[in-house]
Write a protein that holds these residues in place. Structure first.
Motif, PDB file in Angstrom:
ATOM      1  N   MET A  49      71.336 -26.226 -11.417  1.00  0.00           N
ATOM      2  CA  MET A  49      72.679 -25.686 -11.593  1.00  0.00           C
ATOM      3  C   MET A  49      72.985 -25.489 -13.068  1.00  0.00           C
ATOM      4  SD  MET A  49      76.264 -27.253 -10.172  1.00  0.00           S
ATOM      5  CE  MET A  49      75.972 -28.795 -11.015  1.00  0.00           C
ATOM      6  N   TYR A  50      73.019 -26.580 -13.823  1.00  0.00           N
ATOM      7  CA  TYR A  50      73.230 -26.496 -15.255  1.00  0.00           C
ATOM      8  C   TYR A  50      72.184 -27.365 -15.945  1.00  0.00           C
ATOM      9  CZ  TYR A  50      77.888 -24.659 -14.213  1.00  0.00           C
ATOM     10  OH  TYR A  50      78.929 -23.909 -13.749  1.00  0.00           O
ATOM     11  N   ARG A  51      71.766 -26.956 -17.120  1.00  0.00           N
ATOM     12  CA  ARG A  51      70.869 -27.763 -17.925  1.00  0.00           C
ATOM     13  C   ARG A  51      71.709 -28.816 -18.636  1.00  0.00           C
ATOM     14  NH1 ARG A  51      69.335 -26.969 -23.280  1.00  0.00           N
ATOM     15  NH2 ARG A  51      70.430 -24.974 -23.211  1.00  0.00           N
ATOM     16  N   ILE A  52      71.417 -30.082 -18.379  1.00  0.00           N
ATOM     17  CA  ILE A  52      72.216 -31.171 -18.928  1.00  0.00           C
ATOM     18  C   ILE A  52      71.363 -32.041 -19.836  1.00  0.00           C
ATOM     19  CG2 ILE A  52      73.554 -33.243 -18.378  1.00  0.00           C
ATOM     20  CD1 ILE A  52      74.271 -31.915 -15.728  1.00  0.00           C
ATOM     21  N   HIS A  53      71.778 -32.179 -21.086  1.00  0.00           N
ATOM     22  CA  HIS A  53      71.113 -33.088 -22.010  1.00  0.00           C
ATOM     23  C   HIS A  53      71.762 -34.461 -21.870  1.00  0.00           C
ATOM     24  CE1 HIS A  53      68.819 -30.012 -24.123  1.00  0.00           C
ATOM     25  NE2 HIS A  53      69.898 -29.258 -24.141  1.00  0.00           N
ATOM     26  N   GLN A  54      70.947 -35.477 -21.683  1.00  0.00           N
ATOM     27  CA  GLN A  54      71.493 -36.825 -21.527  1.00  0.00           C
ATOM     28  C   GLN A  54      71.755 -37.444 -22.896  1.00  0.00           C
ATOM     29  OE1 GLN A  54      68.761 -38.721 -18.617  1.00  0.00           O
ATOM     30  NE2 GLN A  54      70.584 -38.900 -17.376  1.00  0.00           N
ATOM     31  N   THR A  55      72.779 -36.926 -23.549  1.00  0.00           N
ATOM     32  CA  THR A  55      73.197 -37.423 -24.854  1.00  0.00           C
ATOM     33  C   THR A  55      74.240 -38.513 -24.663  1.00  0.00           C
ATOM     34  OG1 THR A  55      72.855 -35.228 -25.813  1.00  0.00           O
ATOM     35  CG2 THR A  55      74.204 -36.774 -27.068  1.00  0.00           C
ATOM     36  N   TYR A  56      74.027 -39.656 -25.319  1.00  0.00           N
ATOM     37  CA  TYR A  56      75.034 -40.713 -25.249  1.00  0.00           C
ATOM     38  C   TYR A  56      76.151 -40.359 -26.223  1.00  0.00           C
ATOM     39  CZ  TYR A  56      77.206 -45.234 -24.688  1.00  0.00           C
ATOM     40  OH  TYR A  56      78.098 -46.229 -24.388  1.00  0.00           O
ATOM     41  N   ILE A  57      77.327 -40.145 -25.693  1.00  0.00           N
ATOM     42  CA  ILE A  57      78.448 -39.615 -26.474  1.00  0.00           C
ATOM     43  C   ILE A  57      79.097 -40.683 -27.336  1.00  0.00           C
ATOM     44  CG2 ILE A  57      80.733 -38.532 -26.285  1.00  0.00           C
ATOM     45  CD1 ILE A  57      79.711 -37.208 -23.688  1.00  0.00           C
ATOM     46  N   LYS A  58      79.312 -40.312 -28.613  1.00  0.00           N
ATOM     47  CA  LYS A  58      79.982 -41.201 -29.567  1.00  0.00           C
ATOM     48  C   LYS A  58      81.152 -40.466 -30.215  1.00  0.00           C
ATOM     49  CE  LYS A  58      75.739 -43.766 -30.554  1.00  0.00           C
ATOM     50  NZ  LYS A  58      74.764 -44.189 -31.599  1.00  0.00           N
ATOM     51  N   ALA A  59      82.023 -41.215 -30.857  1.00  0.00           N
ATOM     52  CA  ALA A  59      83.276 -40.668 -31.372  1.00  0.00           C
ATOM     53  C   ALA A  59      83.086 -39.608 -32.451  1.00  0.00           C
ATOM     54  CB  ALA A  59      84.155 -41.795 -31.913  1.00  0.00           C
ATOM     55  N   ASP A  60      81.984 -39.664 -33.205  1.00  0.00           N
ATOM     56  CA  ASP A  60      81.804 -38.725 -34.312  1.00  0.00           C
ATOM     57  C   ASP A  60      81.079 -37.442 -33.920  1.00  0.00           C
ATOM     58  OD1 ASP A  60      79.345 -39.854 -33.848  1.00  0.00           O
ATOM     59  OD2 ASP A  60      78.906 -40.310 -35.953  1.00  0.00           O
ATOM     60  N   MET A  61      80.774 -37.288 -32.628  1.00  0.00           N
ATOM     61  CA  MET A  61      80.077 -36.086 -32.158  1.00  0.00           C
ATOM     62  C   MET A  61      81.061 -34.950 -31.914  1.00  0.00           C
ATOM     63  SD  MET A  61      77.293 -37.660 -29.495  1.00  0.00           S
ATOM     64  CE  MET A  61      75.935 -38.688 -30.059  1.00  0.00           C
ATOM     65  N   LYS A  62      80.618 -33.719 -32.169  1.00  0.00           N
ATOM     66  CA  LYS A  62      81.470 -32.560 -31.952  1.00  0.00           C
ATOM     67  C   LYS A  62      81.539 -32.221 -30.465  1.00  0.00           C
ATOM     68  CE  LYS A  62      81.213 -30.359 -36.478  1.00  0.00           C
ATOM     69  NZ  LYS A  62      80.937 -29.099 -37.219  1.00  0.00           N
ATOM     70  N   MET A  63      82.764 -32.042 -29.975  1.00  0.00           N
ATOM     71  CA  MET A  63      82.970 -31.780 -28.559  1.00  0.00           C
ATOM     72  C   MET A  63      82.360 -30.452 -28.133  1.00  0.00           C
ATOM     73  SD  MET A  63      84.435 -33.525 -26.085  1.00  0.00           S
ATOM     74  CE  MET A  63      83.666 -33.056 -24.535  1.00  0.00           C
ATOM     75  N   SER A  64      82.382 -29.453 -29.002  1.00  0.00           N
ATOM     76  CA  SER A  64      81.835 -28.141 -28.648  1.00  0.00           C
ATOM     77  C   SER A  64      80.340 -28.217 -28.380  1.00  0.00           C
ATOM     78  CB  SER A  64      82.119 -27.131 -29.768  1.00  0.00           C
ATOM     79  OG  SER A  64      81.543 -27.554 -30.989  1.00  0.00           O
ATOM     80  N   VAL A  65      79.622 -29.039 -29.159  1.00  0.00           N
ATOM     81  CA  VAL A  65      78.181 -29.213 -28.959  1.00  0.00           C
ATOM     82  C   VAL A  65      77.920 -29.905 -27.626  1.00  0.00           C
ATOM     83  CG1 VAL A  65      76.101 -30.351 -29.846  1.00  0.00           C
ATOM     84  CG2 VAL A  65      77.725 -29.287 -31.430  1.00  0.00           C
ATOM     85  N   LEU A  66      78.730 -30.917 -27.310  1.00  0.00           N
ATOM     86  CA  LEU A  66      78.580 -31.656 -26.056  1.00  0.00           C
ATOM     87  C   LEU A  66      78.849 -30.767 -24.853  1.00  0.00           C
ATOM     88  CD1 LEU A  66      80.381 -34.942 -27.158  1.00  0.00           C
ATOM     89  CD2 LEU A  66      77.921 -34.635 -26.836  1.00  0.00           C
ATOM     90  N   LEU A  67      79.826 -29.855 -24.974  1.00  0.00           N
ATOM     91  CA  LEU A  67      80.132 -28.931 -23.876  1.00  0.00           C
ATOM     92  C   LEU A  67      79.003 -27.940 -23.654  1.00  0.00           C
ATOM     93  CD1 LEU A  67      83.907 -28.241 -24.602  1.00  0.00           C
ATOM     94  CD2 LEU A  67      82.980 -29.425 -22.610  1.00  0.00           C
ATOM     95  N   ASN A  68      78.357 -27.518 -24.735  1.00  0.00           N
ATOM     96  CA  ASN A  68      77.210 -26.627 -24.605  1.00  0.00           C
ATOM     97  C   ASN A  68      76.036 -27.332 -23.940  1.00  0.00           C
ATOM     98  OD1 ASN A  68      77.534 -23.847 -25.703  1.00  0.00           O
ATOM     99  ND2 ASN A  68      78.287 -24.946 -27.495  1.00  0.00           N
TER     100      ASN A  68
END
Length: 237
Positions: A1-20
């Motif tokens: 369905m969607y390609r999902i990177h299993q990135t552990y999200i932290k406060a200093d990460m850019k939301m736009s990159v995480l959405l991509n």
């Protein structure tokens, strides 16, 4: 369905990159009433702009990225209002957006294949949807108001003297995502429909999307909400 990177999200990460990396995080933002126009802001900045608890935000976001919450993350939660709002908004999404969309796909297939096995799919879905509505209404009208009262102390009567309890909710808590998986497998393994590949694809993608979000919804209730509420209830009683 969607390609999902299993990135552990932290406060200093850019939301736009995480959405991509994981477009399903758009649903999480919608459930939290947060605008998708995130610009170049970090997760921490997004939380600050929207008065969202960063710990709860990242806990839920990481579940969308495939990470289970750690015990210390759950134990650090003292305010469940953000979690309740998230769950209520997801209920609205299921009832007013996703389920009508799926029903529309079934009706379109039924109109093009009258007398076929798609009627079994329609019957299965209608029975399933009735069960889902009962489950969601129970949570919205009975369980969630009680949980909020425990957390804030506001509402009618004293939470500690209520006949309702987290154990009653736990017993009533049904596994609504399992039957959705059954419906998906019914289409993939048993129901043969000639032609209409684009329509069938859209229908299945919609089911996969709903299944993905429902699984996270259920985990949030089982792994986060119930332990926190249980702790609150024991503290009061």
């Amino acid at each position: 369905m969607y390609r999902i990177h299993q990135t552990y999200i932290k406060a200093d990460m850019k939301m736009s990159v995480l959405l991509n990396d994981n477009p399903m995080l758009l649903l999480m933002l919608e459930h939290l009433n947060i605008d998708f126009a995130v610009r170049d802001k970090t997760v921490g900045q997004i939380c600050g702009d929207n008065k969202a608890d960063p710990g709860v935000f990242m806990l839920i976001a990481n579940m969308y990225n495939g990470f289970y919450p750690a015990r210390d993350e759950i134990e650090s939660i003292t305010d469940i209002s953000m979690i309740i709002d998230f769950l209520k908004n997801s209920h609205n999404y299921y009832k007013n957006d996703k389920y009508p969309e799926i029903k529309h796909f079934i009706e379109r297939l039924q109109s093009k294949h009258k007398g076929s096995n798609i009627g079994l799919v329609e019957q299965f879905f209608n029975e399933y949807f009735e069960e889902v509505l009962e489950h969601l209404d129970y949570e919205d009208e009975i369980a969630f108001p009680y949980f909020c009262q425990l957390s804030t102390g506001k509402g009618k009567g004293k939470p500690g003297k209520s006949k309702f309890s987290v154990n009653e909710y736990r017993e009533h808590h049904t596994d609504i995502e399992t039957k959705l998986t059954d419906l998906k497998n019914l289409l993939l393994k048993h129901i043969s429909i000639e032609n209409e590949l684009p329509l069938r694809r859209k229908f299945l993608v919609s089911l996969f999307e709903l299944e993905y979000d429902l699984n996270i919804h259920s985990m949030i209730e089982e792994m986060i909400l119930l332990p926190v509420v249980d702790k609150l209830e024991r503290k009061i009683k």
